[in-house]
Design a protein around this motif. Structure first.
Motif, PDB file in Angstrom:
ATOM      1  N   THR A 154       1.466  -7.095  -4.389  1.00  0.00           N
ATOM      2  CA  THR A 154       0.524  -6.197  -3.884  1.00  0.00           C
ATOM      3  C   THR A 154       0.440  -4.781  -4.702  1.00  0.00           C
ATOM      4  N   LEU A 155       1.523  -4.099  -4.844  1.00  0.00           N
ATOM      5  CA  LEU A 155       1.444  -2.875  -5.534  1.00  0.00           C
ATOM      6  C   LEU A 155       0.821  -2.778  -6.642  1.00  0.00           C
ATOM      7  N   SER A 156       0.933  -3.755  -7.551  1.00  0.00           N
ATOM      8  CA  SER A 156       0.449  -3.911  -8.915  1.00  0.00           C
ATOM      9  C   SER A 156      -1.064  -4.165  -8.825  1.00  0.00           C
ATOM     10  N   VAL A 157      -1.399  -4.938  -7.875  1.00  0.00           N
ATOM     11  CA  VAL A 157      -2.904  -4.943  -7.768  1.00  0.00           C
ATOM     12  C   VAL A 157      -3.545  -3.844  -7.167  1.00  0.00           C
ATOM     13  N   LEU A 158      -2.791  -2.818  -6.463  1.00  0.00           N
ATOM     14  CA  LEU A 158      -3.493  -1.780  -6.017  1.00  0.00           C
ATOM     15  C   LEU A 158      -3.351  -0.701  -7.232  1.00  0.00           C
ATOM     16  N   ARG A 159      -2.395  -0.629  -8.034  1.00  0.00           N
ATOM     17  CA  ARG A 159      -2.306   0.294  -9.325  1.00  0.00           C
ATOM     18  C   ARG A 159      -3.700  -0.113 -10.197  1.00  0.00           C
ATOM     19  N   ASN A 160      -3.924  -1.566 -10.218  1.00  0.00           N
ATOM     20  CA  ASN A 160      -5.025  -2.039 -11.119  1.00  0.00           C
ATOM     21  C   ASN A 160      -6.337  -1.487 -10.352  1.00  0.00           C
ATOM     22  N   LEU A 161      -6.378  -1.697  -9.220  1.00  0.00           N
ATOM     23  CA  LEU A 161      -7.826  -1.291  -8.527  1.00  0.00           C
ATOM     24  C   LEU A 161      -8.056   0.234  -8.430  1.00  0.00           C
ATOM     25  N   ALA A 162      -6.925   0.938  -8.532  1.00  0.00           N
ATOM     26  CA  ALA A 162      -7.007   2.497  -8.809  1.00  0.00           C
ATOM     27  C   ALA A 162      -7.345   2.847 -10.105  1.00  0.00           C
ATOM     28  N   SER A 175      -9.097   0.917 -12.315  1.00  0.00           N
ATOM     29  CA  SER A 175     -10.438   0.439 -12.480  1.00  0.00           C
ATOM     30  C   SER A 175     -11.466   1.006 -11.802  1.00  0.00           C
ATOM     31  N   TYR A 176     -11.334   1.724 -10.670  1.00  0.00           N
ATOM     32  CA  TYR A 176     -12.121   2.407  -9.538  1.00  0.00           C
ATOM     33  C   TYR A 176     -11.582   3.840  -9.264  1.00  0.00           C
ATOM     34  N   PRO A 177     -11.099   4.667 -10.127  1.00  0.00           N
ATOM     35  CA  PRO A 177     -10.614   5.946  -9.853  1.00  0.00           C
ATOM     36  C   PRO A 177     -11.222   6.651  -8.785  1.00  0.00           C
ATOM     37  N   LYS A 178     -12.522   6.829  -8.577  1.00  0.00           N
ATOM     38  CA  LYS A 178     -13.329   7.404  -7.860  1.00  0.00           C
ATOM     39  C   LYS A 178     -13.510   6.939  -6.395  1.00  0.00           C
ATOM     40  N   THR A 179     -13.176   5.762  -6.356  1.00  0.00           N
ATOM     41  CA  THR A 179     -13.439   4.820  -4.904  1.00  0.00           C
ATOM     42  C   THR A 179     -12.050   4.555  -4.340  1.00  0.00           C
ATOM     43  N   VAL A 180     -10.956   4.308  -4.995  1.00  0.00           N
ATOM     44  CA  VAL A 180      -9.755   3.450  -4.583  1.00  0.00           C
ATOM     45  C   VAL A 180      -8.646   4.572  -4.643  1.00  0.00           C
ATOM     46  N   ARG A 181      -8.155   4.530  -3.417  1.00  0.00           N
ATOM     47  CA  ARG A 181      -6.731   5.440  -3.432  1.00  0.00           C
ATOM     48  C   ARG A 181      -5.735   4.597  -2.813  1.00  0.00           C
ATOM     49  N   TYR A 182      -4.474   4.883  -3.017  1.00  0.00           N
ATOM     50  CA  TYR A 182      -3.489   4.150  -2.335  1.00  0.00           C
ATOM     51  C   TYR A 182      -2.174   4.947  -2.302  1.00  0.00           C
ATOM     52  N   VAL A 183      -1.369   4.552  -1.240  1.00  0.00           N
ATOM     53  CA  VAL A 183      -0.228   5.165  -0.809  1.00  0.00           C
ATOM     54  C   VAL A 183       0.935   3.864  -0.942  1.00  0.00           C
ATOM     55  N   SER A 184       1.998   3.850  -1.223  1.00  0.00           N
ATOM     56  CA  SER A 184       3.291   2.953  -1.146  1.00  0.00           C
ATOM     57  C   SER A 184       4.339   3.544  -0.383  1.00  0.00           C
ATOM     58  N   PHE A 185       4.848   2.820   0.437  1.00  0.00           N
ATOM     59  CA  PHE A 185       6.013   3.394   1.237  1.00  0.00           C
ATOM     60  C   PHE A 185       7.335   3.087   0.630  1.00  0.00           C
ATOM     61  N   SER A 186       8.249   3.667   0.886  1.00  0.00           N
ATOM     62  CA  SER A 186       9.730   3.434   0.187  1.00  0.00           C
ATOM     63  C   SER A 186      10.218   2.301   0.771  1.00  0.00           C
ATOM     64  N   ARG A 187       9.720   1.741   1.861  1.00  0.00           N
ATOM     65  CA  ARG A 187      10.376   0.279   2.413  1.00  0.00           C
ATOM     66  C   ARG A 187       9.187  -0.044   3.529  1.00  0.00           C
ATOM     67  N   ASN A 188       9.377  -1.218   4.128  1.00  0.00           N
ATOM     68  CA  ASN A 188       8.528  -1.577   5.079  1.00  0.00           C
ATOM     69  C   ASN A 188       8.830  -0.855   6.351  1.00  0.00           C
ATOM     70  N   ILE A 227       6.698   8.278   1.673  1.00  0.00           N
ATOM     71  CA  ILE A 227       5.772   7.602   0.598  1.00  0.00           C
ATOM     72  C   ILE A 227       6.731   7.831  -0.841  1.00  0.00           C
ATOM     73  N   LYS A 228       6.594   6.698  -1.175  1.00  0.00           N
ATOM     74  CA  LYS A 228       7.416   6.653  -2.809  1.00  0.00           C
ATOM     75  C   LYS A 228       6.366   6.712  -3.930  1.00  0.00           C
ATOM     76  N   GLU A 229       5.162   6.316  -3.675  1.00  0.00           N
ATOM     77  CA  GLU A 229       4.012   6.491  -4.877  1.00  0.00           C
ATOM     78  C   GLU A 229       2.790   6.359  -4.396  1.00  0.00           C
ATOM     79  N   ASP A 230       1.781   7.234  -5.019  1.00  0.00           N
ATOM     80  CA  ASP A 230       0.348   7.216  -4.760  1.00  0.00           C
ATOM     81  C   ASP A 230      -0.392   7.015  -6.140  1.00  0.00           C
ATOM     82  N   GLU A 231      -1.592   7.043  -6.129  1.00  0.00           N
ATOM     83  CA  GLU A 231      -2.465   7.012  -7.168  1.00  0.00           C
ATOM     84  C   GLU A 231      -2.343   7.913  -8.061  1.00  0.00           C
TER      85      GLU A 231
END
Length: 318
Positions: A52-60, A62-75, A310-314
């Motif tokens: 899932t995180l890899s998909v979000l990285r690719n979307l961010a 490909s669409y830097p003005k539209t897609v943002r994401y945050v990734s938690f350190s765990r569930n 949060i561990k990572e974002d765009e």
């Protein structure tokens, strides 16, 4: 002159690798029909174990003005994902959606139109399933019973069939964010903050791809959390159970005394005594369990732990 507004789409994700590309394409297509409104996506990766995180990285990327994401350190759970998404949303309007496409994207334009044309009279457009087609019968049965129960024992009205899929004004979102409790139950929070909500009915849709991460046991625990969070009736049940147990023991004691003195009927031995002890012991453990549930929630609240990490974002991609 029309002013362009911003719509934030918050999407909590847990193991949604298969469905995310389908979801993004479907929602983006619907967003092209929105007039005088820019759109941003805020995806929240809740410690997914797939790609899932890899998909979000690719979307961010490909669409830097539209897609943002945050990734938690765990569930941290969906509730934490919702809160994080709302915190990072910048829009004048904010919509919460699941990535599985069970929330119909085609309703977005109607939801936005209702909010814009209400001129502040409506603060939220929610959605409500009128059918549960495709859902296991036992899950549907217990879901209906849960809504009946919690609306009887709680002062907070929770609409049967209501989804987290809803579009809210910035004022309502800010009110929700002001509730910083650790043990969160969003369906209750959405209702508790008040504001005027208009519901749109739709028929249940099955997932577009992948499998649900919600088991029956997880849903059951979630419903218990909702009852504990918005009602103190279980505590009253514990008190009433204790009183009834004492009253029943008193009546039985009087019956035994009368039988022995008047009818000279000997009292039966250890089997009846063992049953009484087990019954009373079971009621005591039941009541202690109720008290323990409330104390456990209070214990977690007093720790003041963060709702998520949060561990990572765009802006900080690995």
């Amino acid at each position: 002159m029309n002013t362009t507004e911003l719509l934030s789409i918050v999407v909590p994700c847990y193991n949604e690798e298969e469905v995310l590309p389908i979801f993004f394409e479907a929602v983006q297509k619907e967003c092209e029909q929105l007039k005088n409104c820019d759109v941003e996506f805020i995806f929240v990766n809740d410690g997914s174990k797939d790609k899932t995180l890899s998909v979000l990285r690719n979307l961010a990327t490909s669409y830097p003005k539209t897609v943002r994401y945050v990734s938690f350190s765990r569930n941290f759970g969906k509730e934490a994902g919702l809160y994080a998404g709302l915190e990072h949303a910048k829009g004048d309007y904010v919509v919460v959606m699941d990535a599985d496409l069970q929330d119909p994207p085609e309703l977005l334009s109607e939801m936005l139109q209702i909010l814009q044309e209400s001129h502040g009279e409506i603060d939220c457009v929610g959605t409500r399933r009128v059918t549960r087609d495709g859902e296991p019968p036992i899950r549907s049965f217990f879901a209906k019973q849960f809504y009946k129960l919690i609306n009887h024992i709680s002062d907070t009205d929770i609409v049967d069939g209501a989804r987290d899929f809803r579009m809210m004004t910035r004022q309502m979102v800010d009110a929700i964010l002001s509730i910083t409790e650790y043990n969160r139950f969003s369906k209750g929070i959405f209702s508790w903050v008040g504001f005027n909500t208009h519901y749109l009915d739709y028929k249940n849709k099955e997932r577009a791809a992948g499998e649900t991460s919600w088991s029956f046991w997880q849903l059951f625990k979630y419903s218990i959390d909702g009852i504990v969070a918005y009602s103190d009736v279980p505590l009253s049940i514990a008190s009433i159970t204790g009183f009834l147990s004492f009253f029943a023991a008193l009546i039985l004691a009087l019956i035994i005394i009368v039988r022995t003195l008047v009818f000279d009927d000997p009292t039966s031995g250890w089997p009846s005594l063992a049953c009484i002890i087990l019954a009373i012991g079971g009621m005591q453990l039941f009541c202690l369990g109720i008290l323990g549930k409330y104390l456990g929630k209070m214990f977690l609240e007093t720790k003041k732990r963060p709702i998520y990490i949060i561990k990572e974002d765009e802006n900080n991609s690995k």
